[in-house]
Design an enzyme around this catalytic site. Structure first.
Site, PDB file in Angstrom:
ATOM      1  N   ARG A 327       0.835  -1.208   0.000  1.00 19.96           N
ATOM      2  CA  ARG A 327       0.000   0.000   0.000  1.00 19.96           C
ATOM      3  C   ARG A 327       0.868   1.256   0.000  1.00 19.96           C
ATOM      4  O   ARG A 327       0.489   2.279  -0.556  1.00 19.96           O
ATOM      5  CB  ARG A 327      -0.941  -0.006   1.203  1.00 19.96           C
ATOM      6  CG  ARG A 327      -2.032  -1.067   1.086  1.00 19.96           C
ATOM      7  CD  ARG A 327      -2.933  -1.122   2.301  1.00 19.96           C
ATOM      8  NE  ARG A 327      -3.720   0.100   2.456  1.00 19.96           N
ATOM      9  CZ  ARG A 327      -4.766   0.220   3.274  1.00 19.96           C
ATOM     10  NH1 ARG A 327      -5.145  -0.810   4.007  1.00 19.96           N
ATOM     11  NH2 ARG A 327      -5.414   1.354   3.372  1.00 19.96           N
ATOM     12  N   CYS A 413      -0.872 -11.368  -7.713  1.00 19.47           N
ATOM     13  CA  CYS A 413       0.234 -11.136  -6.772  1.00 19.47           C
ATOM     14  C   CYS A 413       0.372  -9.618  -6.702  1.00 19.47           C
ATOM     15  O   CYS A 413      -0.605  -8.933  -6.424  1.00 19.47           O
ATOM     16  CB  CYS A 413       1.504 -11.839  -7.241  1.00 19.47           C
ATOM     17  SG  CYS A 413       1.898 -11.652  -8.998  1.00 19.47           S
ATOM     18  N   SER A 414       1.540  -9.067  -7.027  1.00 17.79           N
ATOM     19  CA  SER A 414       1.660  -7.609  -7.080  1.00 17.79           C
ATOM     20  C   SER A 414       1.334  -7.116  -8.489  1.00 17.79           C
ATOM     21  O   SER A 414       0.318  -6.477  -8.715  1.00 17.79           O
ATOM     22  CB  SER A 414       3.065  -7.165  -6.658  1.00 17.79           C
ATOM     23  OG  SER A 414       3.285  -7.520  -5.310  1.00 17.79           O
TER      24      SER A 414
END
Length: 607
Positions: A327, A413-414
């Protein structure tokens, strides 16, 4: 006339654009110790201590008294001089090569030559696959033979999207539609041009979703269970950031995937409903087997009959801690309150930096001389098998959700181009026997890895000026290792054998073929790699008997449920251990073309 013009153009192109280099012999009596491929030219031949060493525009060849080392240049990661007279070569597939010289000067000369030869290309045409293709075309043009199609993958690969939509039985009337929002890659440069989405989701909504997903990688459906209609979709992480952003269109799209499964006219009517929750397997490597086994067996299909739509499983490959930490960089994970009827599970898979470190430890261990006494504890400390175990468990969780619980799954995932294709492609392989055939496996690799933008150029280090070592990681090799583990556990379930996978590892890096060049389909289109290089599937084709698994039975189990415990996994000795399998043997033509006078099926097997 046109064909003749084309042939003469190809001749001009090969000779002028990829001219042969002048051979430099350190000793006039030395001959090139191997048969050159089309377009290959040897630049240096010399004598090392007890060996003849040769360097071409494609390979390094060292002929010792007892053995031969024959390694494509792009497979070499680094070269250094050790103990004054010894060259030490580290390879991207875990091998290490040592070569002793008589003098320090000679060792330094070869060090310079090799370092020049293995540098990432300043332009993509410097990679050997372009010269190889151009010279192949010229040779066969001059023989007035049409061998061009031998370079190409089959129709099952070129028409894969259309074929797959049909084969999996998507209901294109009521539940799903094909969106062309990414035509000419105008929405997302690392996605395919056609994607499957719920029928009622508009392109305007997809644009809004793209603004909320990492690299505009929106949830796209990539698999449908043929008997129960549950789907697998994939995407990048949501860009929640510290501000806690949300996006109504994204929430609607994720809900709609579950609704579309329910309305798919051919899906079963028996559905299961589970309560809202979020689970964290973030210590994936440390997750006890009992915990894992209970987590995937705590809901049985008979428990409760159905309220629709089915509860969607969001599988986040990262740990909860890593997802929250993202984040700070503008990423994050789905908040269960905003995505009702969804369950979020964190798998705790390591990132590329941890995997790279683990692989380097493995390489160091596998090349220790002599055999280390603490082999097993040292192997454990590399964590390589633990990483494979977590990946297999993640894929198995998807399989349980789709096959047993009839639930749709969304994987990310990312960025969605490393751990995501590992999980999705492995889950598809377990769920569907088609992907365990030679042709189906080619389609699986082309779809999940190439179409959806795994960054092969960056991860393998053969892209234009791709010097950033932090971007390198054997992600695809790690996945192939998992496929090899499945082959060991299910010896009758795969049409192709271990030699097929070993060859695929080599040619992921070799740059003899153009299949794994660039970072995505958009770049490959811009560079015209399909027209200017050969496909690796022309070598690894179903007709090639060398790669056939003689134990294969098409009647073997349709869904595979492997054992994922570390104690059941084996080190892939054919790839990682030095004497198990040379990189390229002397009798291996490496070429997809038949040798004159022989049938293409009778090519010698090279591991």
């Amino acid at each position: 006339q046109d064909e003749e013009t084309q042939h003469s153009l190809e001749c001009i192109q090969a000779n002028q654009i990829f001219p042969r280099k002048q051979l430099i012999r350190e000793d006039e009596n030395l001959q090139v110790p191997f048969i050159e491929l089309h377009g290959e030219s040897t630049e240096y031949v010399g004598r090392a201590e007890d060996a003849i060493i040769a360097l071409s525009n494609y390979r390094l060849h060292i002929k010792f008294k007892e053995s031969v080392v024959n390694v494509p240049l792009q497979l070499i990661e680094s070269v250094e001089c050790r103990d004054i007279f010894q060259l030490h070569l580290t390879c991207k597939d875990c091998k290490v090569i040592r070569c002793q010289f008589s003098t320090f000067e000679q060792c330094q000369d070869w060090l310079k030559r090799l370092n020049n030869a293995i540098r990432p290309p300043s332009k993509i045409e410097d990679l050997f696959s372009f010269a190889y293709h151009a010279w192949c075309m010229e040779v066969y043009a001059s023989e007035k033979e049409q061998h061009g199609d031998l370079c190409r993958p089959g129709e099952h690969v070129t028409s894969r999207f259309k074929n797959e939509v049909e084969r999996m039985g998507f209901d294109m009337n009521n539940a799903w539609r094909i969106s062309n929002i990414n035509e000419k890659y105008k929405l997302c440069g690392s996605y395919p041009q056609e994607i499957i989405v719920p029928a009622w989701i508009t392109d305007k909504e997809l644009e809004s979703v793209a603004s909320f997903r990492s690299w505009k990688r929106i949830p796209a459906v990539v698999y449908r269970h043929q008997s129960n209609g549950a789907v697998i979709s994939r995407c990048g992480q949501p860009e929640v950031s510290w501000w806690g952003w949300r996006n109504a269109d994204d929430e609607h799209l994720v809900q709609s995937v579950a609704k579309a499964c329910a309305s798919d006219s051919r899906s079963n009517s028996n559905k299961l409903m589970n309560g809202n929750c979020s689970r964290d397997f973030s210590n994936g490597g440390d997750l006890s087997d009992v915990e894992f086994d209970s987590s995937i067996s705590n809901a049985s299909g008979a428990e409760s009959l159905a309220i629709q739509p089915q509860k969607l499983l969001i599988l986040d490959a990262r740990s909860y801690a890593a997802a929250v930490a993202n984040r700070a960089k503008g990423g994050g994970c789905e908040c269960p309150e905003y995505y009702p009827n969804c369950e979020v599970v964190f798998m705790g898979m390591a990132n590329i930096h941890s995997i790279r470190k683990s692989f380097q430890s493995l390489r160091l261990l596998c090349t220790q001389m002599p055999d280390p006494g603490n082999w097993l504890s040292a192997l454990e400390s590399t964590k390589w098998l633990q990483h494979l175990s977590v990946l297999l468990k993640s894929a198995l969780l998807v399989v349980h959700a789709v096959d047993r619980d009839q639930r749709p799954v969304l994987v990310h995932c990312s960025d969605g181009w490393d751990r995501t294709p590992q999980i999705v492609a492995l889950a598809k392989l377990l769920l569907d026997p088609y992907y365990r055939t030679t042709e189906g496996f080619q389609v699986l690799v082309e779809t999940e890895w190439l179409d959806f933008g795994h960054k092969f150029a960056d991860r393998c280090g053969h892209g234009e000026n791709s010097d950033d070592l932090n971007e390198r990681c054997p992600v695809f090799l790690q996945w192939l290792d998992c496929v090899h583990q499945l082959q060991r556990q299910f010896p009758c379930s795969f049409e192709f054998n271990e030699a097929f996978l070993v060859k695929l590892v080599q040619h992921t890096y070799s740059c003899l073929f153009g299949t794994f060049l660039c970072n995505n389909a958009k770049e490959r289109g811009e560079k015209h790699t399909q027209e200017r290089t050969c496909s690796v599937w022309s070598l690894l084709r179903a007709a090639n008997k060398a790669f056939k698994n003689l134990l294969y039975s098409s009647q073997s189990e349709s869904v595979l449920y492997p054992v994922c415990h570390v104690r059941n996994l084996m080190l892939w000795s054919a790839v990682y251990l030095p004497c198990s399998s040379p990189s390229t043997p002397t009798d291996d033509t490496c070429a997809p073309y038949p040798v004159p006078g022989s049938s293409p099926e009778d090519q010698p097997l090279g591991r």
